[in-house]
Design a protein around this motif. Structure first.
Motif, PDB file in Angstrom:
ATOM      1  N   ALA A  76      -7.487   1.663  -1.679  1.00 26.64           N
ATOM      2  CA  ALA A  76      -7.730   0.948  -0.429  1.00 26.64           C
ATOM      3  C   ALA A  76      -8.016   1.971   0.663  1.00 26.64           C
ATOM      4  CB  ALA A  76      -6.522   0.097  -0.051  1.00 26.64           C
ATOM      5  N   PHE A 127     -11.193  -2.549   6.507  1.00 25.81           N
ATOM      6  CA  PHE A 127     -10.276  -2.430   5.379  1.00 25.81           C
ATOM      7  C   PHE A 127     -11.090  -2.736   4.136  1.00 25.81           C
ATOM      8  CE2 PHE A 127      -7.389  -4.141   2.193  1.00 25.81           C
ATOM      9  CZ  PHE A 127      -6.380  -3.186   2.192  1.00 25.81           C
ATOM     10  N   SER A 128     -11.040  -1.841   3.149  1.00 23.85           N
ATOM     11  CA  SER A 128     -11.859  -2.029   1.952  1.00 23.85           C
ATOM     12  C   SER A 128     -11.102  -1.619   0.706  1.00 23.85           C
ATOM     13  CB  SER A 128     -13.163  -1.239   2.057  1.00 23.85           C
ATOM     14  OG  SER A 128     -12.921   0.131   2.318  1.00 23.85           O
ATOM     15  N   LEU A 129     -11.510  -2.209  -0.419  1.00 25.13           N
ATOM     16  CA  LEU A 129     -10.939  -1.919  -1.736  1.00 25.13           C
ATOM     17  C   LEU A 129     -12.046  -1.382  -2.628  1.00 25.13           C
ATOM     18  CD1 LEU A 129      -8.910  -5.232  -2.194  1.00 25.13           C
ATOM     19  CD2 LEU A 129      -7.947  -3.001  -1.616  1.00 25.13           C
ATOM     20  N   ARG A 145      -6.174   6.506   3.179  1.00 25.34           N
ATOM     21  CA  ARG A 145      -6.370   6.020   1.818  1.00 25.34           C
ATOM     22  C   ARG A 145      -5.020   5.620   1.230  1.00 25.34           C
ATOM     23  NH1 ARG A 145      -7.222   9.785  -1.539  1.00 25.34           N
ATOM     24  NH2 ARG A 145      -6.491  11.412  -0.115  1.00 25.34           N
ATOM     25  N   CYS A 168     -17.459  -1.164  -4.623  1.00 23.65           N
ATOM     26  CA  CYS A 168     -16.657  -1.795  -3.572  1.00 23.65           C
ATOM     27  C   CYS A 168     -16.209  -3.176  -4.034  1.00 23.65           C
ATOM     28  CB  CYS A 168     -17.465  -1.906  -2.278  1.00 23.65           C
ATOM     29  SG  CYS A 168     -16.524  -2.581  -0.893  1.00 23.65           S
ATOM     30  N   PRO A 177      -3.352   0.554  -3.685  1.00 21.19           N
ATOM     31  CA  PRO A 177      -2.969  -0.842  -3.470  1.00 21.19           C
ATOM     32  C   PRO A 177      -2.221  -1.382  -4.689  1.00 21.19           C
ATOM     33  CG  PRO A 177      -5.273  -0.721  -4.115  1.00 21.19           C
ATOM     34  CD  PRO A 177      -4.759   0.704  -4.084  1.00 21.19           C
ATOM     35  N   SER A 190      -0.382  -7.119  -5.190  1.00 23.12           N
ATOM     36  CA  SER A 190      -1.127  -8.079  -4.379  1.00 23.12           C
ATOM     37  C   SER A 190      -0.795  -9.506  -4.809  1.00 23.12           C
ATOM     38  CB  SER A 190      -2.633  -7.829  -4.516  1.00 23.12           C
ATOM     39  OG  SER A 190      -3.053  -8.003  -5.850  1.00 23.12           O
ATOM     40  N   LEU A 214      -8.196  -7.484  -6.522  1.00 22.00           N
ATOM     41  CA  LEU A 214      -7.499  -6.518  -7.351  1.00 22.00           C
ATOM     42  C   LEU A 214      -7.160  -7.100  -8.726  1.00 22.00           C
ATOM     43  CD1 LEU A 214      -5.103  -4.846  -4.776  1.00 22.00           C
ATOM     44  CD2 LEU A 214      -7.139  -3.839  -5.825  1.00 22.00           C
ATOM     45  N   SER A 272     -14.381  -5.894   1.169  1.00 22.88           N
ATOM     46  CA  SER A 272     -14.338  -5.177   2.444  1.00 22.88           C
ATOM     47  C   SER A 272     -14.401  -6.181   3.575  1.00 22.88           C
ATOM     48  CB  SER A 272     -15.510  -4.193   2.544  1.00 22.88           C
ATOM     49  OG  SER A 272     -15.498  -3.513   3.790  1.00 22.88           O
ATOM     50  N   LEU A 274       0.831  -1.197   0.000  1.00 17.89           N
ATOM     51  CA  LEU A 274       0.000   0.000   0.000  1.00 17.89           C
ATOM     52  C   LEU A 274       0.869   1.250   0.000  1.00 17.89           C
ATOM     53  CD1 LEU A 274      -2.355  -1.220   2.875  1.00 17.89           C
ATOM     54  CD2 LEU A 274      -2.932  -1.209   0.437  1.00 17.89           C
TER      55      LEU A 274
END
Length: 240
Positions: free
Chosen positions: A130, A179-181, A218, A162, A221, A224, A234, A165, A91
């Motif tokens: 993220a 934590f969310s994407l 924020r 979203c 990301p 991964s 992702l 999450s 991140l």
């Protein structure tokens, strides 16, 4: 830079790692801030706990420190040996406000300035984002907070922007986080501020003083690997 690691073990005896990993993490070179986190069963903060899945949020002095940890730490080695499923993401911080345990996680150590500047310049339509939200809930506001959770959880499940999450926390009930994407910054803003359950909760948080401490951060990301509930959210997004 920072990283987030989501680890699912085969059994609930994995709870012991929450205690045994702490001394190892305290001795990890280049790790300026970290939190071991339990996970909930919903997409937002919730009362239900998943005792098989745990998370680590970490802030590093640089990529070499994270690489050394992944190559040599017994914590990372166990993820590979014992985890039933794991997902890891690097991140680049885009911005943050607030504190976590009385500290600004991105103002620790000699590389604070570079940590804050990490990541490319962004505009509202650029790539995935993220988001980490974290709060210490006042005891007198716990009932009101958890009564609000189901409606927010339902909104998250319906939110097209979203990607994934999860609710996480350091301590049952009172120290919670998510934590969310998201597809992009536009999706984050749309969910946060449009009319709906989440906006109503934000108004009550401010008006009724639900939190003793909070932080919002924020990130971009990147890099991964692994899977989160059977896929990399992702990678799926990049393949579109």
């Amino acid at each position: 830079m920072a990283s987030f690691h989501l680890i699912r073990y085969a059994g609930v005896d994995a709870m012991r790692h929450m205690a045994f990993d702490r001394p190892l993490l305290r001795r990890t070179a280049g790790l300026s801030f970290w939190r071991l986190l339990g996970t909930g069963r919903g997409r937002s903060m919730s009362l239900g706990a998943d005792l098989r899945r745990w998370a680590l949020f970490a802030v590093w002095e640089g990529e070499p420190a994270l690489e050394e940890f992944l190559a040599r730490s017994p914590v990372a080695a166990r993820w590979g040996d014992e985890a039933e499923e794991s997902w890891h993401v690097r991140l680049a911080p885009l911005g943050s406000r607030g504190r976590w345990g009385g500290r600004d996680p991105f103002a620790a150590g000699p590389s604070a300035a570079s940590v804050r500047r990490a990541g490319p310049a962004r505009t509202a339509g650029d790539g995935p984002v993220a988001v980490l939200t974290r709060a210490s809930i006042r005891p007198s506001r716990l009932v009101a907070f958890y009564r609000s959770v189901p409606d927010v959880d339902r909104e998250l499940r319906r939110e097209d922007g979203c990607l994934a999450s999860i609710g996480v926390g350091e301590w049952p009930l009172a120290r919670q986080a998510t934590f969310s994407l998201w597809d992009d910054e536009t999706a984050v803003t749309r969910f946060a501020y449009r009319a709906g359950a989440h906006r109503t909760v934000i108004g009550r948080v401010r008006g009724e003083g639900w939190y003793a401490e909070e932080m919002f951060a924020r990130f971009t990301p990147y890099a991964s690997r692994g899977t989160w509930d059977g896929h990399d959210p992702l990678r799926a997004r990049r393949a579109e």
